[in-house]
Write a protein that holds these residues in place. Structure first.
Motif, PDB file in Angstrom:
ATOM      1  N   LYS A   1      34.566  35.908  48.248  1.00 32.88           N
ATOM      2  CA  LYS A   1      36.020  35.719  47.799  1.00 32.88           C
ATOM      3  C   LYS A   1      36.570  35.948  46.504  1.00 32.88           C
ATOM      4  O   LYS A   1      36.176  35.220  45.407  1.00 32.88           O
ATOM      5  N   LEU A   2      36.837  37.137  46.360  1.00 34.54           N
ATOM      6  CA  LEU A   2      37.177  38.058  44.898  1.00 34.54           C
ATOM      7  C   LEU A   2      39.002  37.170  44.959  1.00 34.54           C
ATOM      8  O   LEU A   2      39.170  37.153  45.185  1.00 34.54           O
ATOM      9  N   SER A   3      38.655  37.225  43.262  1.00 30.85           N
ATOM     10  CA  SER A   3      40.189  36.543  42.857  1.00 30.85           C
ATOM     11  C   SER A   3      40.804  37.891  42.604  1.00 30.85           C
ATOM     12  O   SER A   3      40.175  38.711  42.721  1.00 30.85           O
ATOM     13  N   ASN A   4      42.130  37.629  42.649  1.00 29.80           N
ATOM     14  CA  ASN A   4      42.742  38.675  42.673  1.00 29.80           C
ATOM     15  C   ASN A   4      42.799  39.590  42.060  1.00 29.80           C
ATOM     16  O   ASN A   4      41.708  39.320  40.431  1.00 29.80           O
ATOM     17  N   GLY A   5      42.961  41.469  41.959  1.00 27.58           N
ATOM     18  CA  GLY A   5      42.261  42.204  41.002  1.00 27.58           C
ATOM     19  C   GLY A   5      41.254  43.094  41.007  1.00 27.58           C
ATOM     20  O   GLY A   5      40.730  43.570  40.081  1.00 27.58           O
ATOM     21  N   HIS A   6      40.019  41.917  41.569  1.00 25.23           N
ATOM     22  CA  HIS A   6      39.349  42.062  41.476  1.00 25.23           C
ATOM     23  C   HIS A   6      38.026  42.675  42.356  1.00 25.23           C
ATOM     24  O   HIS A   6      39.115  42.643  43.820  1.00 25.23           O
ATOM     25  N   LYS A   7      37.650  43.759  42.343  1.00 31.25           N
ATOM     26  CA  LYS A   7      36.867  44.367  43.640  1.00 31.25           C
ATOM     27  C   LYS A   7      35.056  44.573  43.288  1.00 31.25           C
ATOM     28  O   LYS A   7      34.709  44.219  41.962  1.00 31.25           O
ATOM     29  N   LEU A   8      34.250  44.465  44.233  1.00 25.14           N
ATOM     30  CA  LEU A   8      32.876  44.148  44.392  1.00 25.14           C
ATOM     31  C   LEU A   8      32.595  45.330  44.210  1.00 25.14           C
ATOM     32  O   LEU A   8      32.212  46.222  44.961  1.00 25.14           O
ATOM     33  N   ASP A   9      32.107  45.323  42.441  1.00 25.77           N
ATOM     34  CA  ASP A   9      31.532  47.451  42.445  1.00 25.77           C
ATOM     35  C   ASP A   9      30.073  46.680  42.270  1.00 25.77           C
ATOM     36  O   ASP A   9      29.700  46.021  42.050  1.00 25.77           O
ATOM     37  N   ASP A  10      29.739  48.141  42.017  1.00 24.54           N
ATOM     38  CA  ASP A  10      28.508  47.875  41.067  1.00 24.54           C
ATOM     39  C   ASP A  10      28.127  46.861  39.921  1.00 24.54           C
ATOM     40  O   ASP A  10      26.948  45.967  40.124  1.00 24.54           O
TER      41      ASP A  10
END
Length: 92
Positions: A27-36
């Motif tokens: 579960k990522l913090s607001n504004g973050h995405k699981l990118d490479d």
């Protein structure tokens, strides 16, 4: 890691129970995405702090992590979360 708000890791077995892989849900913090880049950093950190064997086979971003008692933010048992993923076949 500031980008990660919460996480849970479970084992996922195939139907005949002969193979297992580890799945890490983030579960990522607001504004973050699981990118490479973040994926690589997570794997590197796990490898450095634990070992290469501890790096999950699958790392997935999820909107939230199940809780048993939302008022207490009490997490569900891993066996309960495992039940949610055990119906998905291992295909890779």
């Amino acid at each position: 890691m500031d980008e990660i708000q919460d996480s849970v890791c479970v084992a996922q077995r195939n139907k005949d129970n002969t193979e297992e892989r580890v799945v890490l849900f983030l579960k990522l913090s607001n504004g973050h995405k699981l990118d490479d880049e973040l994926l690589k950093r997570v794997k590197t950190e796990i490898r450095q702090l634990l070992s290469a064997r501890h790096v999950p086979a699958v790392i997935m971003e999820i909107a939230d992590i199940p809780v048993c008692n939302p008022l207490l933010h009490d997490r569900c048992e891993c066996r309960d979360i495992y039940y949610l993923v055990e119906h998905f076949a291992i295909t890779n």
